[in-house]
Design a protein around this motif. Sequence first.
Motif, PDB file in Angstrom:
ATOM      1  N   HIS A   1      63.661  36.747 101.324  1.00 23.61           N
ATOM      2  CA  HIS A   1      65.750  37.261 100.686  1.00 23.61           C
ATOM      3  C   HIS A   1      66.112  36.587 101.276  1.00 23.61           C
ATOM      4  O   HIS A   1      67.923  36.006 100.785  1.00 23.61           O
ATOM      5  N   LEU A   2      66.485  35.762 102.551  1.00 22.91           N
ATOM      6  CA  LEU A   2      66.883  34.698 103.246  1.00 22.91           C
ATOM      7  C   LEU A   2      66.349  33.863 102.416  1.00 22.91           C
ATOM      8  O   LEU A   2      67.674  33.147 103.276  1.00 22.91           O
ATOM      9  N   PHE A   3      65.733  33.729 102.320  1.00 20.52           N
ATOM     10  CA  PHE A   3      65.668  31.708 102.054  1.00 20.52           C
ATOM     11  C   PHE A   3      65.410  31.710 100.326  1.00 20.52           C
ATOM     12  O   PHE A   3      64.185  31.325  99.641  1.00 20.52           O
ATOM     13  N   GLU A   4      66.030  32.132  99.897  1.00 23.83           N
ATOM     14  CA  GLU A   4      66.434  31.844  98.350  1.00 23.83           C
ATOM     15  C   GLU A   4      67.050  30.192  97.764  1.00 23.83           C
ATOM     16  O   GLU A   4      68.009  30.705  98.167  1.00 23.83           O
TER      17      GLU A   4
ATOM     18  N   TYR B   1      70.400  34.655 111.721  1.00 27.72           N
ATOM     19  CA  TYR B   1      70.362  33.115 110.468  1.00 27.72           C
ATOM     20  C   TYR B   1      70.903  33.886 109.232  1.00 27.72           C
ATOM     21  O   TYR B   1      71.813  33.181 108.382  1.00 27.72           O
ATOM     22  N   ALA B   2      70.514  35.027 108.922  1.00 17.07           N
ATOM     23  CA  ALA B   2      71.311  35.823 107.625  1.00 17.07           C
ATOM     24  C   ALA B   2      72.577  36.040 107.763  1.00 17.07           C
ATOM     25  O   ALA B   2      72.748  35.290 106.996  1.00 17.07           O
TER      26      ALA B   2
ATOM     27  N   LYS C   1      55.441  29.567 103.805  1.00 16.25           N
ATOM     28  CA  LYS C   1      56.614  30.398 103.276  1.00 16.25           C
ATOM     29  C   LYS C   1      56.689  31.487 104.405  1.00 16.25           C
ATOM     30  O   LYS C   1      55.932  32.043 105.203  1.00 16.25           O
ATOM     31  N   PRO C   2      57.197  32.120 104.146  1.00 16.18           N
ATOM     32  CA  PRO C   2      58.150  33.231 105.191  1.00 16.18           C
ATOM     33  C   PRO C   2      57.608  34.603 104.703  1.00 16.18           C
ATOM     34  O   PRO C   2      56.999  34.660 103.616  1.00 16.18           O
ATOM     35  N   HIS C   3      57.812  35.156 105.767  1.00 14.98           N
ATOM     36  CA  HIS C   3      56.694  36.763 105.434  1.00 14.98           C
ATOM     37  C   HIS C   3      57.470  37.440 104.531  1.00 14.98           C
ATOM     38  O   HIS C   3      58.677  37.278 104.076  1.00 14.98           O
TER      39      HIS C   3
ATOM     40  N   SER D   1      74.318  23.832 102.075  1.00 12.74           N
ATOM     41  CA  SER D   1      72.603  24.649 101.753  1.00 12.74           C
ATOM     42  C   SER D   1      72.589  25.003 103.192  1.00 12.74           C
ATOM     43  O   SER D   1      73.069  24.313 104.130  1.00 12.74           O
ATOM     44  N   CYS D   2      71.437  25.492 103.891  1.00  9.29           N
ATOM     45  CA  CYS D   2      70.768  26.301 105.390  1.00  9.29           C
ATOM     46  C   CYS D   2      69.465  26.484 105.656  1.00  9.29           C
ATOM     47  O   CYS D   2      68.426  25.852 103.625  1.00  9.29           O
TER      48      CYS D   2
END
Length: 343
Positions: free
Chosen positions: A198-201, A159-160, A191-193, A171-172
Amino acid sequence: MAIRLLVDTCVWLDLAKNFREQPVIGVLEDLVRRGEVELVVPQLVLDEFERNQARVIEDARRGLQSHFRLVRQAVNQFGDAERKPSLLAGLNEVDHRIGVDGDAVGELMGRIDRLLRRAPALVASDAVKQRVTERALAKRAPYHRAKNSVGDAILVEMYADVVSAAPDDTSCAFVTHNTKDFSDAEGDFRKPHVDLVHLFEAPKSAYWISMVEFLKDYSAELLGDHDFEFNYSQEARRLQEILEAEHLLFRQVWYNRHWNLRHQVETGEVQVVPNEGYSRNPYRSDQILASVWGGALAAAKRTEDEVGSENLGPWDDFEWGMINGKLSALRWILGDEWDMLDT
């Protein structure tokens, strides 16, 4: 631009288990077909989905059969004696089809499989595998738990790469039900760990733990259309609602009839007479006992206070016919014969 969507295997399997998730699958099919969503499918997801198909179909079959057993028990216990045989025969036929016809349960599985195979599956690159190893050595999520998280880590790193390769105007999104491995362990599991934040900005990348919530945010109108088409059914009124509506209609019909009588009294067409002057034999329709008339006036005042004058007419012929028809229908539901309009 189409949103690039990577969906964890657990989400696809959970969607396949539940027949009522058909609207969700339908929306995804439409969005992919229209080019609004581009599914990113790692080979790992495809392999895991295929490996679990038989188990999920069998679990779903057993669940449906258990449900139908409960329904049959309810029909046996509470069903109408005349209709019970035909109802049970229909249930037995459906139960038999579930038991012998895999397609009855596996339809969703097949639709999801076709969705996953619309584009070539992505194979983990050497660079992804290297980063997975480094993540494991650093004990970064999803390696923060004492379990083998290679598969989850591969999804993270793939995904990164998806986010990194996407143009700025694309968008992803990542959707998973695996909140233990991917979500914030100490705070909001939506919310992500912290190791993955940083992957979900926003606005380029988003983290979701529900496909339905993702679709509500992305295409709420389309989801609503599919949900209505599949799940809509006329919901029966509660008995208390029916009784309250019947009581209101009863008061409205009675009050209208009372005013017809009041008009006859005021015009002299009907005489209000004391007990000693009232003719009981023969009965005279142009007379009413003074005590009865006094009770009727008091009842009219109570009706006005209870119902409100604004709900007591006057009505034209069409409205009056509707009110009488509604009262007749509700009384039929409650056990009276048709056209029972006594007040």
